[in-house]
Design an enzyme around this catalytic site. Sequence first.
Site, PDB file in Angstrom:
ATOM      1  N   CYS A 259      19.750 -15.233 -23.201  1.00 23.41           N
ATOM      2  CA  CYS A 259      18.778 -15.691 -22.201  1.00 23.41           C
ATOM      3  C   CYS A 259      19.013 -15.012 -20.842  1.00 23.41           C
ATOM      4  O   CYS A 259      18.756 -13.835 -20.705  1.00 23.41           O
ATOM      5  CB  CYS A 259      18.783 -17.212 -22.106  1.00 23.41           C
ATOM      6  SG  CYS A 259      17.264 -17.883 -21.391  1.00 23.41           S
ATOM      7  N   GLY A 303      11.615 -18.077 -17.903  1.00 23.77           N
ATOM      8  CA  GLY A 303      10.431 -17.767 -17.114  1.00 23.77           C
ATOM      9  C   GLY A 303      10.406 -16.346 -16.611  1.00 23.77           C
ATOM     10  O   GLY A 303       9.465 -15.937 -15.926  1.00 23.77           O
ATOM     11  N   HIS A 345      17.434 -18.660 -27.652  1.00 19.51           N
ATOM     12  CA  HIS A 345      18.667 -19.445 -27.755  1.00 19.51           C
ATOM     13  C   HIS A 345      19.083 -19.597 -29.219  1.00 19.51           C
ATOM     14  O   HIS A 345      18.623 -20.509 -29.911  1.00 19.51           O
ATOM     15  CB  HIS A 345      18.465 -20.835 -27.139  1.00 19.51           C
ATOM     16  CG  HIS A 345      18.507 -20.837 -25.648  1.00 19.51           C
ATOM     17  ND1 HIS A 345      19.451 -21.526 -24.930  1.00 19.51           N
ATOM     18  CD2 HIS A 345      17.728 -20.206 -24.740  1.00 19.51           C
ATOM     19  CE1 HIS A 345      19.245 -21.338 -23.636  1.00 19.51           C
ATOM     20  NE2 HIS A 345      18.196 -20.538 -23.495  1.00 19.51           N
ATOM     21  N   GLU A 347      21.780 -20.714 -30.495  1.00 17.66           N
ATOM     22  CA  GLU A 347      22.478 -21.969 -30.792  1.00 17.66           C
ATOM     23  C   GLU A 347      21.476 -23.061 -31.148  1.00 17.66           C
ATOM     24  O   GLU A 347      21.800 -24.012 -31.862  1.00 17.66           O
ATOM     25  CB  GLU A 347      23.342 -22.400 -29.606  1.00 17.66           C
ATOM     26  CG  GLU A 347      22.649 -23.173 -28.515  1.00 17.66           C
ATOM     27  CD  GLU A 347      21.692 -22.356 -27.664  1.00 17.66           C
ATOM     28  OE1 GLU A 347      20.875 -22.953 -26.938  1.00 17.66           O
ATOM     29  OE2 GLU A 347      21.756 -21.100 -27.733  1.00 17.66           O
TER      30      GLU A 347
END
Length: 370
Positions: A259, A303, A345, A347
């Site tokens: 990210c 974003g 993500h 995870e």
Amino acid sequence: MQKRSNHQEALLVLEDGTVFKGLALGKIGTAGGEICFNTGMTGYQEIYTDPSYYGQVIVNTNSHIGNYGVQLETEEESNGVKISGMVCNFFSQIHSRHTADSSLQEYFEKSNIVGISGVDTRQIVRHIRDKGVMNCIISSEILDPAPLLDQLKAIPDMEGLELSSQVCTQRIYDLDSARPEFRVAVLDLGVKKSILTNLTDRGAHCRVFPATTPFEEIAAWNPDGYFISNGPGDPAAMPYAAETVRQALDTNKPLFGICLGHQVLSLASGLSTYKMHNGHRGLNHPVKNLITGRCEVTSQNHGFAVRAEDVMDHPDVELTHVNLNDKTIEGIRRKDKPAFSVQYHPEASPGPHDSRYLFDEFVGLIQQSK
């Protein structure tokens, strides 16, 4: 702030002057931030405690929120709630899960979170999808839009905002594995607990460093690999992190970014980032792995994104993953270094586990390099 009544009114005022009327939830008060929406059908507590949401007001598109309460030990992704406020359609004052520690209402009251329910979240989402991301303010103590619009002017724009140093750990700490096999230095830009668990479950002894830690101090621990975490804010506003990653790349040790960590690796590699019209936030975003040809259903929260033309033009960067909805960059790897990253993500807390293989790939790079 005072405790709410069951029928306390509240206002949601957007930066462009649009006003929505509803009912108060959480603490009675006033709070604001950048409004964004998450399309996940479950996992609201993990969303609220994700440090990547710091400074943002979340619109939950699922129609019922709060119905299963909260669990403090197993479903918090950080040391507490990180969102600035919450917007939903129906807010449940009661919960049915017998293992819950408390209701979401009690949880928000203790965390000083202001929210609003009883609004048409479909209309809100359509509005901000068309107009683009913007700031907003929620109040259950001021029911006149005019002064709220004045207060809105004081809320900073997310573009150009550095937030990682506000949500990261303020001290170095260790997380050991039951069977430690290698060392991973974690640059904490707003890391989630479940990311660290995915590393320690695979044999990593993790030492977690604050975002602004000088690289020399991190390297002195002599890690076998580097992990660059998720986090909030504008990646272009944190050149200190890009410099840390540049120096980590020079060691030729394995490096993995998620990210915000993906964006920082991109900046350290000479790529650029931009603020999206609307970000990606939800549990069902389709991403294609260009190496394997397989599609993954992914959990996302961002974003900002990496400019695709920069990736295509860079001789030492390879595109590995692409978003099937809008073709944005979802993953890269360095051709000249054992380094890679993804925008989403893996995870997936909450979310599907399609992408957890990426942690295995990182561990594989470390084992090869030892």
